[in-house]
Scaffold this active site. Structure first.
Site, PDB file in Angstrom:
ATOM      1  N   ASP A   1      -0.443   4.431   0.832  1.00  0.00           N
ATOM      2  CA  ASP A   1      -1.142   5.377   1.790  1.00  0.00           C
ATOM      3  C   ASP A   1      -0.489   4.713   3.195  1.00  0.00           C
ATOM      4  O   ASP A   1       0.500   4.196   3.629  1.00  0.00           O
ATOM      5  CB  ASP A   1      -2.608   4.748   1.695  1.00  0.00           C
TER       6      ASP A   1
ATOM      7  N   ARG B   1      -9.762  -7.206  17.692  1.00  0.00           N
ATOM      8  CA  ARG B   1      -8.349  -8.235  16.627  1.00  0.00           C
ATOM      9  C   ARG B   1      -9.176  -9.553  16.430  1.00  0.00           C
ATOM     10  O   ARG B   1      -9.886 -10.136  17.849  1.00  0.00           O
ATOM     11  CB  ARG B   1      -7.098  -8.206  17.634  1.00  0.00           C
TER      12      ARG B   1
ATOM     13  N   HIS C   1       0.381  -1.480   0.237  1.00  0.00           N
ATOM     14  CA  HIS C   1      -0.162   0.138  -0.241  1.00  0.00           C
ATOM     15  C   HIS C   1       0.829   1.275  -0.028  1.00  0.00           C
ATOM     16  O   HIS C   1       2.051   1.409   0.650  1.00  0.00           O
ATOM     17  CB  HIS C   1      -0.894   0.401   0.505  1.00  0.00           C
TER      18      HIS C   1
ATOM     19  N   HIS D   1     -26.582  21.576  33.118  1.00  0.00           N
ATOM     20  CA  HIS D   1     -26.007  21.846  34.119  1.00  0.00           C
ATOM     21  C   HIS D   1     -25.731  20.877  34.920  1.00  0.00           C
ATOM     22  O   HIS D   1     -27.022  19.610  35.001  1.00  0.00           O
ATOM     23  CB  HIS D   1     -26.788  23.048  34.589  1.00  0.00           C
TER      24      HIS D   1
ATOM     25  N   ASP E   1       6.193   1.576   7.069  1.00  0.00           N
ATOM     26  CA  ASP E   1       4.566   1.013   6.526  1.00  0.00           C
ATOM     27  C   ASP E   1       3.711   1.697   5.613  1.00  0.00           C
ATOM     28  O   ASP E   1       2.984   2.666   5.996  1.00  0.00           O
ATOM     29  CB  ASP E   1       4.024   1.408   8.116  1.00  0.00           C
TER      30      ASP E   1
ATOM     31  N   HIS F   1       2.731   3.437  12.257  1.00  0.00           N
ATOM     32  CA  HIS F   1       1.640   4.401  12.870  1.00  0.00           C
ATOM     33  C   HIS F   1       1.948   5.583  14.221  1.00  0.00           C
ATOM     34  O   HIS F   1       0.803   6.251  14.651  1.00  0.00           O
ATOM     35  CB  HIS F   1       0.578   3.212  13.548  1.00  0.00           C
TER      36      HIS F   1
ATOM     37  N   GLU G   1      -5.503   0.772   2.578  1.00  0.00           N
ATOM     38  CA  GLU G   1      -4.538  -0.384   3.301  1.00  0.00           C
ATOM     39  C   GLU G   1      -5.203  -0.078   4.609  1.00  0.00           C
ATOM     40  O   GLU G   1      -6.197  -0.372   5.285  1.00  0.00           O
ATOM     41  CB  GLU G   1      -3.512  -1.190   2.597  1.00  0.00           C
ATOM     42  N   GLU G   2      -4.963   1.503   4.920  1.00  0.00           N
ATOM     43  CA  GLU G   2      -4.969   2.349   6.450  1.00  0.00           C
ATOM     44  C   GLU G   2      -6.441   2.012   7.080  1.00  0.00           C
ATOM     45  O   GLU G   2      -6.720   2.778   8.107  1.00  0.00           O
ATOM     46  CB  GLU G   2      -4.274   3.335   6.545  1.00  0.00           C
TER      47      GLU G   2
ATOM     48  N   SER H   1      -3.028  -6.393  11.347  1.00  0.00           N
ATOM     49  CA  SER H   1      -3.746  -6.700  10.249  1.00  0.00           C
ATOM     50  C   SER H   1      -3.657  -6.374   9.467  1.00  0.00           C
ATOM     51  O   SER H   1      -3.444  -5.010   8.717  1.00  0.00           O
ATOM     52  CB  SER H   1      -5.247  -6.536  10.469  1.00  0.00           C
TER      53      SER H   1
HETATM   54  N1  BES Z   1       1.541  -3.324   8.431  1.00  0.00           N
HETATM   55  C1  BES Z   1      -0.022  -2.670   9.069  1.00  0.00           C
HETATM   56  C2  BES Z   1      -0.225  -4.161   9.205  1.00  0.00           C
HETATM   57  C3  BES Z   1       1.102  -5.227  10.902  1.00  0.00           C
HETATM   58  C4  BES Z   1       1.032  -4.087  11.326  1.00  0.00           C
HETATM   59  C5  BES Z   1       1.390  -6.377  10.175  1.00  0.00           C
HETATM   60  C6  BES Z   1       2.271  -4.996  12.478  1.00  0.00           C
HETATM   61  C7  BES Z   1       2.078  -7.131  10.973  1.00  0.00           C
HETATM   62  C8  BES Z   1       2.080  -6.278  12.223  1.00  0.00           C
HETATM   63  C9  BES Z   1      -0.636  -2.035   8.284  1.00  0.00           C
HETATM   64  O1  BES Z   1      -0.285  -1.314   7.481  1.00  0.00           O
HETATM   65  C10 BES Z   1      -1.871  -1.724   9.173  1.00  0.00           C
HETATM   66  O2  BES Z   1      -1.742  -1.304   9.971  1.00  0.00           O
HETATM   67  N2  BES Z   1      -2.688  -2.222   8.642  1.00  0.00           N
HETATM   68  C11 BES Z   1      -4.011  -1.761   9.769  1.00  0.00           C
HETATM   69  C12 BES Z   1      -5.387  -2.348   9.424  1.00  0.00           C
HETATM   70  C13 BES Z   1      -6.447  -1.374   9.664  1.00  0.00           C
HETATM   71  C14 BES Z   1      -6.860  -0.330   9.671  1.00  0.00           C
HETATM   72  C15 BES Z   1      -8.338  -2.329   8.915  1.00  0.00           C
HETATM   73  C16 BES Z   1      -3.762  -2.404  11.180  1.00  0.00           C
HETATM   74  O3  BES Z   1      -3.645  -3.380  11.342  1.00  0.00           O
HETATM   75  O4  BES Z   1      -4.560  -1.701  12.312  1.00  0.00           O
HETATM   76 ZN    ZN Z   2      -0.416   0.314   8.631  1.00  0.00          ZN
END
Ligand code: BES
Ligand code: ZN
Length: 463
Positions: free
Chosen positions: A90, A332, A88, A217, A121, A431, A155-156, A403
């Site tokens: 983004d 998750r 990705h 209030h 990422d 992030h 993706e994000e 994910s």
């Molecule tokens: N790169 C991550 C996925 C990831 C994170 C894989 C840590 C292995 C370990 C991906 O860009 C991501 O952050 N995905 C999001 C998806 C969500 C927003 C639907 C996530 O996992 O929070």
């Molecule tokens: Zn990510």
């Protein structure tokens, strides 16, 4: 026969241009969550396409109702497996901005790392594969198998447009492949590369609590009505019990126990709770009772609040009962848990736990299932050889807690194997402020990717 030595020489020679390609992409603020960045997201798609065509591939932008998909391919090589590289372009929002040492979209080198939002990422990791293809071409070597690229811009935020595209008949044809290669995760530790054979899924929601028709209030009315902020806090607290077990009805019905082989495999990794706690700056690690930290992160479902709002946030005090309160919450999930079923369970939980005097609205933002792939597949063995060549160390087998929402969908729609080859590190700050990617890992990733084409081409094409 490919000349791997010539490619190795080319990799050395091309390092400055690899770094330039990376910086160019990192300068584009392609934040998918925020509509204010829409033009930049498009610009990033064009930059990725540009790097793919410069690498000698035939590429195009596929239009969607959101950010375009970037697609490119090298010539078909009959009889050899077809690879699809997914990633990705983004990135996550860069805030809080004041915590960045250098600005998030001005890539800056410090102590062997490149700092920028999206460096690990996933722009840096995606470019390892683009650059390896470029290096084969620059060394005058034809790729020994067909490589396709699909790089998306959502993706994000849950891959909604790509999901829609995947449902079209033309997608199955265009994306047909034997193995999907994804570098969007991490190594096990610094100096210890990994092949990831499992990811968690996710189900993401917003909760809106509404009480009185306007703020009240709290002296005059406190005690007579349900305060939406109090109600939200109590509601969130009920989502898990003191053992860390999630309380949605039926939530664990499809959760498989952690297999003994996996438990044993992970014990060998020598994970240290103390070191991990120190790395994160916490005094203790906590989680579901009866599981180790790696089991909790990789193979057990969890529930987390990501944002909370209500009432007065300014300086000093203001005595009100806020009319509204809200939260962003996700679960998750582990393989076999279905995000749609979790939504139904969540609605039941809400029905059972709505106090008198407030209304709760659930907004289903997005979801995706988890995946676990067969670590014994011949593609994994090929990846192991490529990583050993690129990183000069064999990879360990791990699962990860993050994910990639589209993966499960792609695996089932394309009936392909998947290789999750993460070149990042746990402390890259994905992030978070000051996200980085280690430049040595960038170059090692490019080298591993170059060898990957060679070793994957030696795997018999699945019938
Ligand atoms: N790169 C991550 C996925 C990831 C994170 C894989 C840590 C292995 C370990 C991906 O860009 C991501 O952050 N995905 C999001 C998806 C969500 C927003 C639907 C996530 O996992 O929070
Ligand atoms: Zn990510």
């Amino acid at each position: 026969m490919s000349d791997l030595k010539a490619i190795d020489r080319q990799l050395q020679q091309s390092q400055p241009s690899f770094l330039e390609t990376l910086k160019t992409l990192l300068r584009i603020p392609s934040v998918s969550a925020d509509p204010a960045y829409r033009d930049s997201v498009k610009q990033a798609a064009n930059a990725v396409l540009d790097s793919l065509t410069k690498a000698g591939l035939k590429g195009e932008l596929i239009k969607t109702d959101g950010p375009p998909l970037v697609y490119a391919e090298s010539p078909a090589v009959p009889g050899k497996p077809v690879v699809l590289v997914y990633g990705h372009y983004d990135v996550q929002p860069p805030d809080p901005l004041d915590l960045w040492v250098s600005p998030p979209f001005e890539p800056t080198e410090r102590d062997g790392n490149i700092y920028a939002r999206g460096s690990t990422d996933d722009k840096g990791q995606v470019l390892t594969h683009v650059n390896s293809v470029a290096a084969w071409a620059a060394a005058g070597q034809a790729l020994p198998l067909q490589v396709k690229f699909l790089i998306e811009g959502e993706e994000e935020v849950g891959s909604e447009q790509l999901s829609k595209y995947m449902a079209k008949p033309e997608a199955a044809e265009k994306l047909a492949c034997d193995v999907i290669v994804i570098s969007d995760s991490s190594q096990y530790a610094k100096g210890q590369p990994a092949i990831t054979y499992g990811l968690r899924g996710i189900a993401y929601y917003e909760l809106h609590f509404t009480g009185p028709k306007q703020d009240l209030h709290s002296g005059s009315f406190g005690g007579a009505v349900t305060n939406p902020a109090n109600a939200l806090a109590k509601f969130l607290a009920k989502l898990t019990d003191d053992q860390g077990r999630i309380q949605l009805p039926g939530f664990y019905d499809s959760v498989k126990p952690v297999a003994d082989v996996e438990r044993d495999r992970w014990k060998q990794l020598g994970f240290s709770d103390d070191q991990f706690a120190k790395q994160l700056g916490v005094g203790a690690l906590t989680g579901e009772a009866g599981y180790s930290t790696l089991e909790r992160r990789w193979a057990r479902p969890t529930c987390d609040v990501h944002g909370l709002w209500s009432g007065y946030q300014g300086e000093g005090g203001k005595t009100i009962i806020p009319a509204k309160a809200g939260a962003k919450v996700s679960f998750r999930l582990v393989p076999d848990q279905d995000p749609k079923q979790v939504s139904e369970q969540f609605r039941k939980f809400i029905a059972m736990n709505t106090p008198a005097g407030v209304q709760i609205e659930l907004i289903d933002l997005h979801g995706g299932s988890g995946v676990v792939v067969d670590p014994e597949s011949p593609f994994v063995a090929a990846a192991q050889q490529a990583i050993t060549a690129g990183f000069e160390k064999p990879a360990v087998l791990i699962r990860e807690g993050g994910s990639i929402p589209i993966v499960a969908n792609m695996v089932s729609a394309l009936k392909a194997d998947v290789l999750l080859l993460g070149w990042g590190l746990d402390d890259d700050g994905a992030h978070s402020p000051n996200e980085k990617f280690c430049l040595a890992d960038y170059y090692r990733g490019i080298r591993a990717s170059s060898y990957l084409w060679h070793y994957l081409a030696e795997v018999p094409k699945p019938s």
